[in-house]
Design a protein around this motif. Structure first.
Motif, mmCIF file in Angstrom:
data_model
loop_
_atom_site.group_PDB
_atom_site.id
_atom_site.type_symbol
_atom_site.label_atom_id
_atom_site.label_comp_id
_atom_site.label_asym_id
_atom_site.label_seq_id
_atom_site.Cartn_x
_atom_site.Cartn_y
_atom_site.Cartn_z
ATOM 1 N N VAL A 54 -36.747 54.885 29.923
ATOM 2 C CA VAL A 54 -35.453 54.563 29.318
ATOM 3 C C VAL A 54 -35.646 53.496 28.241
ATOM 4 C CG1 VAL A 54 -33.185 53.537 29.755
ATOM 5 C CG2 VAL A 54 -34.092 55.298 31.307
ATOM 6 N N SER A 55 -36.460 52.501 28.516
ATOM 7 C CA SER A 55 -36.707 51.440 27.534
ATOM 8 C C SER A 55 -37.426 51.984 26.300
ATOM 9 C CB SER A 55 -37.509 50.304 28.166
ATOM 10 O OG SER A 55 -36.758 49.705 29.214
ATOM 11 N N GLN A 56 -38.307 52.974 26.475
ATOM 12 C CA GLN A 56 -38.934 53.629 25.324
ATOM 13 C C GLN A 56 -37.877 54.318 24.469
ATOM 14 O OE1 GLN A 56 -41.713 56.287 27.253
ATOM 15 N NE2 GLN A 56 -43.433 54.874 26.975
ATOM 16 N N ALA A 61 -38.235 46.447 23.173
ATOM 17 C CA ALA A 61 -39.562 45.843 23.298
ATOM 18 C C ALA A 61 -39.645 44.878 24.483
ATOM 19 C CB ALA A 61 -39.932 45.119 22.003
ATOM 20 N N TYR A 62 -38.611 44.071 24.654
ATOM 21 C CA TYR A 62 -38.628 43.080 25.734
ATOM 22 C C TYR A 62 -38.743 43.764 27.097
ATOM 23 C CZ TYR A 62 -37.438 39.082 28.604
ATOM 24 O OH TYR A 62 -37.477 38.088 29.550
ATOM 25 N N CYS A 63 -37.911 44.775 27.346
ATOM 26 C CA CYS A 63 -37.940 45.470 28.639
ATOM 27 C C CYS A 63 -39.227 46.272 28.810
ATOM 28 C CB CYS A 63 -36.704 46.351 28.809
ATOM 29 S SG CYS A 63 -35.173 45.395 28.975
ATOM 30 N N LEU A 64 -39.767 46.816 27.717
ATOM 31 C CA LEU A 64 -41.058 47.505 27.801
ATOM 32 C C LEU A 64 -42.142 46.536 28.258
ATOM 33 C CD1 LEU A 64 -40.853 49.746 24.643
ATOM 34 C CD2 LEU A 64 -41.102 50.550 27.005
ATOM 35 N N ASP A 65 -42.128 45.340 27.719
ATOM 36 C CA ASP A 65 -43.104 44.322 28.105
ATOM 37 C C ASP A 65 -42.966 43.974 29.586
ATOM 38 O OD1 ASP A 65 -45.145 42.282 27.559
ATOM 39 O OD2 ASP A 65 -43.506 40.844 27.735
ATOM 40 N N VAL A 66 -41.741 43.661 30.000
ATOM 41 C CA VAL A 66 -41.487 43.266 31.390
ATOM 42 C C VAL A 66 -41.865 44.382 32.366
ATOM 43 C CG1 VAL A 66 -39.625 42.763 33.040
ATOM 44 C CG2 VAL A 66 -39.689 41.586 30.836
ATOM 45 N N HIS A 67 -41.444 45.602 32.074
ATOM 46 C CA HIS A 67 -41.641 46.687 33.038
ATOM 47 C C HIS A 67 -43.027 47.315 32.986
ATOM 48 C CE1 HIS A 67 -37.760 46.331 34.829
ATOM 49 N NE2 HIS A 67 -37.263 46.141 33.616
ATOM 50 N N THR A 68 -43.750 47.130 31.888
ATOM 51 C CA THR A 68 -45.158 47.542 31.884
ATOM 52 C C THR A 68 -45.936 46.668 32.862
ATOM 53 O OG1 THR A 68 -45.108 48.394 29.628
ATOM 54 C CG2 THR A 68 -47.265 47.723 30.485
ATOM 55 N N ARG A 69 -45.699 45.370 32.779
ATOM 56 C CA ARG A 69 -46.379 44.465 33.715
ATOM 57 C C ARG A 69 -45.978 44.761 35.158
ATOM 58 N NH1 ARG A 69 -44.567 39.470 32.465
ATOM 59 N NH2 ARG A 69 -43.365 40.079 30.643
ATOM 60 N N ALA A 139 -31.435 54.242 36.097
ATOM 61 C CA ALA A 139 -31.345 54.497 34.658
ATOM 62 C C ALA A 139 -30.134 53.799 34.033
ATOM 63 C CB ALA A 139 -31.297 56.003 34.392
ATOM 64 N N ILE A 140 -29.001 53.820 34.708
ATOM 65 C CA ILE A 140 -27.810 53.129 34.201
ATOM 66 C C ILE A 140 -28.094 51.629 34.045
ATOM 67 C CG2 ILE A 140 -25.488 52.331 34.854
ATOM 68 C CD1 ILE A 140 -25.084 55.150 36.117
ATOM 69 N N THR A 141 -28.728 51.061 35.041
ATOM 70 C CA THR A 141 -28.972 49.620 35.046
ATOM 71 C C THR A 141 -29.948 49.202 33.956
ATOM 72 O OG1 THR A 141 -28.520 49.606 37.420
ATOM 73 C CG2 THR A 141 -29.606 47.659 36.511
ATOM 74 N N ILE A 142 -31.050 49.943 33.800
ATOM 75 C CA ILE A 142 -31.999 49.549 32.751
ATOM 76 C C ILE A 142 -31.395 49.787 31.370
ATOM 77 C CG2 ILE A 142 -33.307 51.726 32.671
ATOM 78 C CD1 ILE A 142 -34.694 48.128 32.229
ATOM 79 N N ASN A 143 -30.550 50.794 31.231
ATOM 80 C CA ASN A 143 -29.848 50.969 29.954
ATOM 81 C C ASN A 143 -29.022 49.723 29.625
ATOM 82 O OD1 ASN A 143 -29.911 53.588 28.312
ATOM 83 N ND2 ASN A 143 -29.905 54.389 30.399
ATOM 84 N N ALA A 144 -28.339 49.170 30.621
ATOM 85 C CA ALA A 144 -27.536 47.961 30.400
ATOM 86 C C ALA A 144 -28.428 46.780 30.005
ATOM 87 C CB ALA A 144 -26.724 47.627 31.645
ATOM 88 N N PHE A 145 -29.537 46.593 30.720
ATOM 89 C CA PHE A 145 -30.446 45.500 30.369
ATOM 90 C C PHE A 145 -31.051 45.709 28.988
ATOM 91 C CE2 PHE A 145 -30.479 44.411 34.938
ATOM 92 C CZ PHE A 145 -30.323 43.038 34.830
ATOM 93 N N ASN A 146 -31.357 46.964 28.629
ATOM 94 C CA ASN A 146 -31.869 47.245 27.283
ATOM 95 C C ASN A 146 -30.894 46.750 26.232
ATOM 96 O OD1 ASN A 146 -33.480 50.527 27.786
ATOM 97 N ND2 ASN A 146 -34.168 48.487 28.355
ATOM 98 N N ARG A 147 -29.620 47.024 26.426
ATOM 99 C CA ARG A 147 -28.632 46.614 25.438
ATOM 100 C C ARG A 147 -28.536 45.093 25.335
ATOM 101 N NH1 ARG A 147 -29.118 51.566 26.180
ATOM 102 N NH2 ARG A 147 -27.855 53.080 25.057
ATOM 103 N N VAL A 148 -28.597 44.415 26.475
ATOM 104 C CA VAL A 148 -28.575 42.948 26.459
ATOM 105 C C VAL A 148 -29.756 42.422 25.648
ATOM 106 C CG1 VAL A 148 -28.879 40.875 27.889
ATOM 107 C CG2 VAL A 148 -27.297 42.686 28.621
#
Length: 167
Positions: A54-56, A61-69, A139-148
């Protein structure tokens, strides 16, 4: 995030810091969704694959960094992380993972009714109602964090000790 060289009209508001009560409510939702996913039997690697895909799609970028780790800590391989953006073109993802990724993509782009129906159909083959609901909530939740993070322009900083190349 105030920078003397940044024009006030281009400076972003960190909405999580500006509205902490609203952000805290989102964090609480995330914690409830994590518990829901665990109760439904979704393992941490699958949850992180959903978060990353979803972050892709959203370009966060921020969520990709956090969730890759987080995915690496959960035991995910670098090979699978490297090909996640092209998951349909590989054989490295199992049917449950493929169904979850398709459903997460449908949540992220709900206007594509055809893809949504296909994703739901594929999910029905491998998941029960609790699992489908959990995948959708993740998916709903990470979409919300992506927008933040996207709208706040949360920075991604180089990890300590990370190699620097000048290429």
């Amino acid at each position: 995030m105030s920078d003397a060289n940044t024009a006030p009209e281009s400076r972003r508001v960190f909405v999580d810091k500006q509205s902490p009560k609203a952000y805290h409510a989102l964090v609480q939702t995330s914690e409830a969704v994590r518990a829901t996913a665990a109760d439904a039997g979704l393992d941490r690697v699958l949850v992180e694959l959903i978060n990353l895909r979803v972050s892709q799609l959203n370009g966060c970028a921020y969520c990709l960094d956090v969730h890759t780790r987080a995915a690496l800590r959960a035991g995910e391989s670098t090979q699978r992380l490297g090909v996640l953006a092209a998951w349909r073109d590989t054989e490295v993802f199992m049917p449950r993972e493929r169904a979850a990724l398709a459903l997460a993509e449908a949540v992220t782009d709900p206007a594509d009714a055809t893809a949504q129906e296909a994703a739901y159909g594929a999910a029905r083959v491998v998941f029960g109602d609790d699992e489908i609901s959990a995948v959708i909530w993740v998916a709903i939740t990470i979409n919300a964090f992506n927008r933040v993070s996207i709208l706040s322009k949360h920075p991604v900083r180089r990890a300590p000790g990370a190699a620097v190349t000048g290429r």
